[in-house]
Design a protein around this motif. Structure first.
Motif, mmCIF file in Angstrom:
data_model
loop_
_atom_site.group_PDB
_atom_site.id
_atom_site.type_symbol
_atom_site.label_atom_id
_atom_site.label_comp_id
_atom_site.label_asym_id
_atom_site.label_seq_id
_atom_site.Cartn_x
_atom_site.Cartn_y
_atom_site.Cartn_z
ATOM 1 N N TRP A 92 1.618 26.657 -17.403
ATOM 2 C CA TRP A 92 1.666 27.685 -18.442
ATOM 3 C C TRP A 92 2.540 27.280 -19.618
ATOM 4 O O TRP A 92 2.350 27.756 -20.713
ATOM 5 N N GLN A 93 3.528 26.461 -19.388
ATOM 6 C CA GLN A 93 4.341 25.890 -20.456
ATOM 7 C C GLN A 93 4.482 24.390 -20.177
ATOM 8 O O GLN A 93 4.352 23.954 -19.027
ATOM 9 N N SER A 94 4.777 23.637 -21.220
ATOM 10 C CA SER A 94 4.866 22.180 -21.059
ATOM 11 C C SER A 94 5.924 21.778 -20.046
ATOM 12 O O SER A 94 5.806 20.756 -19.364
ATOM 13 N N ARG A 140 14.995 32.086 -24.781
ATOM 14 C CA ARG A 140 14.568 32.453 -26.124
ATOM 15 C C ARG A 140 15.790 32.663 -27.017
ATOM 16 O O ARG A 140 15.715 32.522 -28.228
ATOM 17 N N HIS A 141 16.909 33.019 -26.404
ATOM 18 C CA HIS A 141 18.190 33.044 -27.125
ATOM 19 C C HIS A 141 18.471 31.640 -27.648
ATOM 20 O O HIS A 141 18.306 30.660 -26.927
ATOM 21 N N CYS A 142 18.902 31.553 -28.898
ATOM 22 C CA CYS A 142 19.149 30.245 -29.523
ATOM 23 C C CYS A 142 20.553 30.238 -30.120
ATOM 24 O O CYS A 142 20.859 31.031 -31.020
ATOM 25 N N ILE A 143 21.381 29.340 -29.632
ATOM 26 C CA ILE A 143 22.766 29.258 -30.125
ATOM 27 C C ILE A 143 22.797 28.839 -31.594
ATOM 28 O O ILE A 143 23.592 29.361 -32.378
ATOM 29 N N ARG A 144 21.923 27.947 -31.962
ATOM 30 C CA ARG A 144 21.904 27.501 -33.357
ATOM 31 C C ARG A 144 21.588 28.676 -34.289
ATOM 32 O O ARG A 144 22.237 28.848 -35.331
ATOM 33 N N TYR A 145 20.619 29.495 -33.908
ATOM 34 C CA TYR A 145 20.292 30.673 -34.707
ATOM 35 C C TYR A 145 21.448 31.668 -34.701
ATOM 36 O O TYR A 145 21.808 32.238 -35.741
ATOM 37 N N ALA A 146 22.037 31.894 -33.532
ATOM 38 C CA ALA A 146 23.109 32.887 -33.407
ATOM 39 C C ALA A 146 24.312 32.542 -34.272
ATOM 40 O O ALA A 146 25.022 33.437 -34.759
ATOM 41 N N LEU A 147 24.548 31.252 -34.481
ATOM 42 C CA LEU A 147 25.686 30.815 -35.296
ATOM 43 C C LEU A 147 25.331 30.715 -36.781
ATOM 44 O O LEU A 147 26.175 30.339 -37.597
ATOM 45 N N GLY A 148 24.086 31.040 -37.136
ATOM 46 C CA GLY A 148 23.678 31.055 -38.539
ATOM 47 C C GLY A 148 23.187 29.727 -39.064
ATOM 48 O O GLY A 148 23.176 29.503 -40.278
ATOM 49 N N CYS A 200 11.867 24.074 -31.761
ATOM 50 C CA CYS A 200 11.619 25.003 -32.872
ATOM 51 C C CYS A 200 10.157 25.404 -32.984
ATOM 52 O O CYS A 200 9.852 26.511 -33.455
ATOM 53 N N ASP A 201 9.242 24.561 -32.533
ATOM 54 C CA ASP A 201 7.824 24.913 -32.604
ATOM 55 C C ASP A 201 7.498 26.071 -31.653
ATOM 56 O O ASP A 201 6.557 26.830 -31.890
ATOM 57 N N GLU A 202 8.292 26.211 -30.579
ATOM 58 C CA GLU A 202 8.103 27.315 -29.636
ATOM 59 C C GLU A 202 9.207 28.357 -29.766
ATOM 60 O O GLU A 202 9.180 29.369 -29.047
ATOM 61 N N CYS A 203 10.143 28.127 -30.662
ATOM 62 C CA CYS A 203 11.300 29.024 -30.835
ATOM 63 C C CYS A 203 11.987 29.235 -29.486
ATOM 64 O O CYS A 203 12.226 30.365 -29.042
ATOM 65 N N GLN A 204 12.321 28.129 -28.830
ATOM 66 C CA GLN A 204 12.914 28.171 -27.491
ATOM 67 C C GLN A 204 14.047 27.162 -27.405
ATOM 68 O O GLN A 204 14.002 26.105 -28.043
#
Length: 614
Positions: A514-516, A563-571, A603-607
Motif C-alpha cells: 500500500w505504500q513504498s 505525517r507530522h513533519c519537524i521541518r514544517y513545524a519549525l517553519g 516531500c512528494d508524499e508529505c511524510q
C-alpha cells in the motif's frame, strides 16, 4: 438515514457502564490478553456483564484483540475469542491477519462483527477495500486522514463502515507501523507495551553536528479534539466517532462522553432526516461537561483540514489543562492571579518556565484570586501564564452521580376477558382477576403503581388506559405483578443474543503493497505466526518476512512513519511558504542516552520517516 455512533473507551467495567450512562452508543474494552493496552485487561465475566448492561439501551460492546500474536498464543487467543462470542460481544477489533483467518475458518456462526483496528494502518481506498474483502465489516481509519480523504474512501466504498478518532492522545507514527519502542526498549507497541518513545526529549542536529534544537519533545503531539467538526466528519462518511483513552479514569470518561454525546444529539436534532443515534435512551445530565478540565496536552484538529501548524507540544508531553490567567503580583509566600477563574484548595496549577520546562505545584489555600502554594515555585514570575491541570471542585463533582440514562416507555393498561393486561414495545403481561366495579376511579393508583420502574432502564412516559379499565378494582400487588412481568419480558428480549451482519471473505485483486515502505521493509506487515504466513502467501505477497518483534536484525530499520513533519513545524518547509533552512541534511534526533535516529523528508508524499542509526 445513517446511524451515528459515539464509541467510548472502557478501562474496566465501571468505566464502561459510566460511558453508557453518559450517552455512549458503544464502548471498546480490552480482554485479559491480546489488547493493544496491556495495562487495561478485563475478565470475560466483566465483559459479559458490560454487554448485558449496554444491550439494554441498544448500545454495543467492542473488544480489542488487536495485538500481533505469536504461534504459542494462537490456541489461547481463539479460546478467548470463543468465550467472548458466548457472552455476547458485538464486535472484535483485530490487527493480526493470522487471527482473522482462523476466526473465518473456525467460527462461521459467530455473532460478532470484525473490525479492522487502527493498527492495520488504513490510510487509502486500496487498503480499506482490501480489508473489507477479507471480511471486515468496519475499518478504523488512520488518525491522520483529512475530511476530504475520508469522503473519498466513503464515496468509493459506501458499504464499509468507517470509524474515525475524534478525541484524545495522538500517536505521532501511523498506528501499527511504529517500532521505536521495540527497538529502544524491547517493548512492542504492537503487543500493547508502548514505552512512549514519542514523548521523550531529543536534540535535533544536522549532518555537520550543528544542534538546531536542544532537549525538546519534538515528536510529542497535542491531543485531538474534533468536537466542533463532528458534522463534517459525519457528512464525509464516518459512522463511528471514537474517543481515545482506555487507560483513563471514570471521571475522564464521564466528562468527555457527555460533551460529545450532547453535540451529537444536537446534530441529530438539526438533521432528523439524515441522521439518528445508534442506541436509544435519554440522558439527564447533572453537570456541565468541560473538555478543558480533564487530561489534555492542548487540543488540535490534526490533519482534518489538511496540514496545520501548531499540532505539536514541544515543551512538555504532560497535561497542561485549562488556561486560568496570568500571575499578577507575588508577595512573600503567595501570589495573585489576573483572570476570571475561581480557585479551590487543592487545585493543581502549572506553567512553562523560561527553559521550556513544565513546573507544577499544588494550591494549599485559595482566598479569592490570591493563592498560597504548598511550596512557592522557583521560576514563577509576574506575567507568567498559568494552567490548571487538576480542578479540585470539578473532581469532587465528577465523583458523584453525574448522569442518568433511561428509555422512555409508553405503556397501555387494559382488560382481558378474565383480568387485566399491560403492554409496551410489543410485549404483554396479564393477570387473572375478576372485574369488580370500583367505588371510585382507580386512575391515580394505576399510574402510581405502574410507573414505579425503579432500577430498570425505563422511564414511564405515560400510561394509556383503555377499555375503561380504571373503573375496575385491582389490588396494588397485582399491578406490581403486571409491571414486574412486563419488565422481565422486555429485559429478556434485550438479552437475546443478536446476530450481527457478517461480511464474508470475498478475495480481492487489490495489490498488497500500500505504500513504498512496505516493499522496502516487509516487516511492516507484522507477520508473527504461521497462520499469518499462510494468509499472506494466499494473498500473493511474495517475500514473507517476520514481524520486527520476531526478527529485529534489520540494519538501520524504519521505526516510524509520520505525517507530522519537524521541518514544517519549525517553519522550514519551503514548499509551504517556510524559510529556506541553513542546515545540511540529513537531520538527526538524539536521545539523552546517545542513540540517534535519521529523518527522511518525503516531500512528494508529505511524510516524515524516522530510521534508527546503528
Amino acid at each position: 438515514m445513517r446511524l451515528l455512533e459515539l464509541l467510548a473507551p472502557a478501562k474496566n467495567l465501571e468505566c464502561g457502564m459510566a460511558a453508557i450512562d453518559h450517552g455512549a452508543d458503544a464502548v471498546y474494552i480490552g480482554a485479559r490478553k491480546f489488547g493493544a493496552r496491556a495495562a487495561a485487561g478485563n475478565s470475560v465475566e466483566d465483559i459479559g456483564e458490560l454487554c448485558r448492561y449496554a444491550h439494554q439501551f441498544g448500545a454495543r460492546v467492542h473488544v480489542t484483540v488487536n495485538t500481533i500474536v505469536y504461534d504459542g498464543e494462537l490456541e489461547d487467543t481463539m479460546a478467548l475469542i470463543k468465550q467472548l462470542d458466548e457472552v455476547g460481544v458485538d464486535a472484535l477489533l483485530l490487527q493480526d491477519m493470522g487471527v482473522l483467518s482462523k476466526i473465518v475458518a473456525e467460527m462461521p456462526d459467530r455473532h460478532f462483527q470484525l473490525h479492522a483496528s487502527t493498527q492495520c494502518d488504513s490510510r487509502s481506498i486500496e487498503k480499506v477495500k482490501w480489508l473489507h474483502a477479507q471480511g471486515f465489516q468496519r475499518v478504523v481509519l488512520a488518525r491522520e486522514l483529512s475530511a476530504e480523504e475520508i469522503a473519498q474512501i466513503h464515496a468509493a466504498l459506501p458499504n464499509v463502515e468507517l470509524e474515525a478518532f475524534v478525541h484524545g492522545a495522538l500517536c505521532v507514527s501511523y498506528s501499527g507501523v511504529c517500532y521505536a519502542s521495540q527497538y529502544c526498549f524491547h517493548r512492542s507497541a504492537n503487543r500493547g507495551e508502548c514505552a512512549q518513545f514519542c514523548r521523550m526529549k531529543f536534540d535535533l542536529s544536522d549532518s555537520d553536528g550543528h544542534v538546531i534544537e536542544r532537549q525538546r519533545h519534538l515528536l510529542s503531539l497535542k491531543d485531538m479534539s474534533q468536537i466542533d467538526n463532528l458534522k463534517e466528519l459525519a457528512d464525509a462518511g464516518a459512522c463511528s466517532f471514537k474517543i481515545e483513552g482506555r487507560l483513563k479514569d471514570v471521571a475522564y470518561v464521564k466528562n468527555v462522553v457527555s460533551a460529545y454525546s450532547q453535540r451529537l444529539d444536537k446534530i441529530v436534532q438539526e438533521n432528523p432526516k439524515q441522521y439518528r443515534r445508534a442506541s436509544h435512551g435519554r440522558v439527564e445530565y447533572h453537570f456541565e461537561p468541560n473538555l478543558q478540565k480533564t487530561f489534555n496536552r492542548g487540543f488540535t484538529s490534526y490533519f482534518l483540514h489538511g496540514r496545520q501548524p501548531d499540532i505539536a507540544s514541544f515543551d512538555t508531553p504532560k497535561a497542561m489543562g485549562e488556561y486560568v490567567g496570568k500571575v499578577k503580583e507575588i508577595r512573600g509566600n503567595s501570589f495573585s492571579v489576573a483572570g476570571t477563574a475561581t480557585f479551590a484548595n487543592g487545585d493543581g496549577l502549572c506553567f512553562i518556565n523560561a527553559e521550556h520546562e513544565l513546573e507544577g505545584f499544588r494550591v494549599n489555600k485559595a482566598v479569592g484570586n490570591r493563592l498560597f502554594p504548598m511550596r512557592m515555585p522557583e521560576h514563577l514570575k509576574p506575567g507568567t501564564g498559568l494552567y490548571r491541570n487538576n480542578d479540585e471542585a470539578f473532581e469532587k463533582l465528577m465523583a458523584g452521580k453525574t448522569a442518568e440514562r433511561k428509555i422512555d416507555l409508553a405503556m397501555m393498561y387494559g382488560l382481558t376477558d378474565d383480568g387485566f393486561r399491560l403492554e409496551a414495545n410489543g410485549k404483554k403481561a396479564v393477570v387473572v382477576f375478576e372485574h369488580q366495579q370500583a367505588q371510585k376511579p382507580q386512575t391515580e393508583n394505576v399510574n402510581r403503581q405502574l410507573t414505579k420502574l425503579g432500577n430498570t432502564p425505563y422511564r414511564c412516559e405515560r400510561v394509556k388506559i383503555v377499555d375503561e379499565a380504571d373503573r375496575y378494582f385491582i389490588p396494588s400487588s397485582l399491578l406490581a405483578d403486571l409491571r414486574r412481568d412486563l419488565m422481565e419480558k422486555l429485559q429478556a428480549d434485550v438479552e437475546k443474543k443478536a446476530v450481527r451482519e457478517i461480511t464474508d471473505k470475498a478475495g480481492t485483486a487489490v495489490k498488497v503493497a500500500w505504500q513504498s515502505e512496505y516493499k522496502k521493509f516487509p516487516y511492516l506487515y507484522n507477520i508473527a505466526n504461521e497462520s499469518a504466513v499462510k494468509f499472506y502467501e494466499q494473498e500473493n505477497l511474495g517475500e514473507v518476512v517476520p514481524a520486527y518483534e520476531v526478527d529485529g536484525s534489520v540494519a538501520n530499520p524504519l521505526v516510524m512513519q509520520c505525517r507530522h513533519c519537524i521541518r514544517y513545524a519549525l517553519g522550514f518547509c519551503v514548499k509551504r511558504g517556510g524559510r529556506k533552512p541553513a542546515w545540511h541534511e540529513p537531520l538527526f534526533l538524539t536521545l539523552g542516552d546517545g542513540r540517534r535516529f535519521q529523518l527522511e523528508f518525503k516531500c512528494d508524499e508529505c511524510q516524515m520517516n524516522i530510521y534508527a542509526v546503528k
